[in-house]
Design a protein around this motif. Structure first.
Motif, PDB file in Angstrom:
ATOM      1  N   LEU A 161      -0.426 -79.114  -3.921  1.00 29.51           N
ATOM      2  CA  LEU A 161       0.235 -78.074  -3.140  1.00 29.51           C
ATOM      3  C   LEU A 161       1.332 -77.411  -3.966  1.00 29.51           C
TER       4      LEU A 161
ATOM      5  N   GLU B 161       1.695 -73.506  -4.641  1.00 30.18           N
ATOM      6  CA  GLU B 161       2.915 -72.848  -4.209  1.00 30.18           C
ATOM      7  C   GLU B 161       3.509 -72.008  -5.331  1.00 30.18           C
ATOM      8  N   SER B 162       3.502 -72.560  -6.525  1.00 29.17           N
ATOM      9  CA  SER B 162       4.105 -71.802  -7.616  1.00 29.17           C
ATOM     10  C   SER B 162       3.231 -70.596  -7.971  1.00 29.17           C
TER      11      SER B 162
ATOM     12  N   GLU C   8       4.219 -67.976  -5.542  1.00 30.45           N
ATOM     13  CA  GLU C   8       5.507 -67.358  -5.886  1.00 30.45           C
ATOM     14  C   GLU C   8       5.332 -66.296  -6.952  1.00 30.45           C
TER      15      GLU C   8
ATOM     16  N   LYS D   7       3.337 -75.391   3.328  1.00 25.15           N
ATOM     17  CA  LYS D   7       4.071 -74.204   2.880  1.00 25.15           C
ATOM     18  C   LYS D   7       3.184 -73.058   2.410  1.00 25.15           C
ATOM     19  N   PRO D   8       2.219 -73.325   1.532  1.00 23.70           N
ATOM     20  CA  PRO D   8       1.430 -72.195   1.051  1.00 23.70           C
ATOM     21  C   PRO D   8       0.731 -71.435   2.166  1.00 23.70           C
TER      22      PRO D   8
ATOM     23  N   ARG E 132       3.193 -69.449   4.129  1.00 19.93           N
ATOM     24  CA  ARG E 132       3.614 -68.250   3.378  1.00 19.93           C
ATOM     25  C   ARG E 132       2.545 -67.164   3.441  1.00 19.93           C
TER      26      ARG E 132
END
Lengths: 212, 212
Positions: free
Chosen positions: B69, B73-74, B77, B130-131, B134
């Motif tokens: 994850l 996530e990065s 971003e 989170k991903p 988002r």
DNA sequence: GTCTATATCCAGATAGAC
DNA sequence: GTCTATCTGGATATAGAC
């Protein structure tokens, strides 16, 4: 003989007691976190009877799967006989899926999300089960019949069913509080317009809904 | 001391050996069908070391989840800093998901399909990680900014990501033979047009692609 | 930190009376 | 066909030398 139930009916009763317990537990805990003793406790049926009727734990899962898929399959058949156009059929299918999610979430969860190949040895993934295959076939028929634009059939099927299935996933995970049946019209119109030939769209209106 | 690796690097190596084995086995067999001895055999790391580094079997699953994850996530971003419009961002996200599916199917499978709550006690479902959160947020921003039509945010998100996620599911189940990256343009145009305000559509063309 | 050898537990499955 | 009592394997996890 007075208060006992006729034999065949009692058999069916025991089976359904076990399957009802199983669908509930498999949904809540998952297949592997559900032990036979759990099913005994939840169903009230003894371990001996369970093994007598189902052979082993996998047999319970298999019977459950067959029962649930059979029901959906017959629902799909009804839809196909009642409706002629692909548009009407797909609409009815999505309606069915959304309503099933609301009315029997455990059933839907077991059919849609369980990783069956992890415990049903040699079983095809659920997506290739008859109902899912038929759903995709509907789209191909629509393409042949000129209702749906020419494109890769997999892509068309994903466009039509993907959004609804995504909402169902989120709803089953508890991330959506609204009953999905409320979204039927929106999701349907967008999904269908995405793949339909202009002539067969509901309205041609390229609407700009501006609020506030 | 000559041929041994520096300590912190060796630690990281052992961890990654275990996690590489785990993602492969969890994908192929499922979490519950994978035993610690299986991981020992696949990774070449002893059972003692595994317990030393990860505490227990659940610890392996948790570490794996966090690692994967974190990487996604990065990537997200980066997408957000590189692109400004919701249109470009969503396009890049779908492109990322499809490419990830092709390049690291085991990773994608573990993140997308594993029923984490069945073995990671107290973990939220993957869709609320989170991903995913988002990704849905992106859509809401687009709605606020006037790129996306006003509608229930869940519905809009399902329209944009649902078709791609559906294709990914089928691809991971081995039911699609074509690399999904080939479908990117088609799926993207239809998904985006379904939710975009007319002004921000790629082309207004209401195309009738007739083949044959 | 890494390893081998071992303990413990509990699941799935069976036996056999009723 | 249904039940209780029981067996057995194999899984997770630990102990303790190196």
């Amino acid at each position: 003989m007075t208060k006992s139930i006729a034999k065949p009916r009692r058999n069916a009763l025991v089976r359904s007691q076990v399957l009802d317990a199983a669908v509930k537990l498999f949904d809540q805990l998952g297949y592997f976190n559900t032990s036979i003793p759990d099913i005994v406790a939840e169903s009230g049926v003894s371990i001996g009877s369970i093994y007598h009727h189902f052979g082993d734990k996998e047999g319970v899962a298999r019977a459950l799967r067959d029962t649930l898929l059979g029901r959906v399959e017959s629902d799909l058949e009804k839809i196909e006989t009642r409706h002629e156009t692909t548009r009407e059929r797909c609409h009815a299918v999505i309606d069915l899926l959304l309503r099933l999610t609301e009315n029997e979430p455990s059933t839907m969860a077991y059919m849609l999300r369980a990783r069956h190949k992890e415990f049903l040895s040699g079983e095809a993934p659920i997506c290739s089960a008859k109902p899912m295959a038929r759903m995709r076939e509907l789209i191909s028929l629509g393409m042949a019949g000129g209702e749906v634009r020419e494109m890769a059939p997999d892509v068309a099927a994903a466009m039509v069913y993907g959004p609804a299935l995504r909402l169902i996933q989120l709803r089953l995970d508890g991330l959506i509080d609204t009953a999905l049946t409320e979204y039927l019209d929106d999701i349907w119109e967008m999904s269908w317009n995405a793949v339909a030939l202009p002539a067969s769209r509901e309205q041609i209106k390229v609407q700009a809904v501006s609020t506030a």
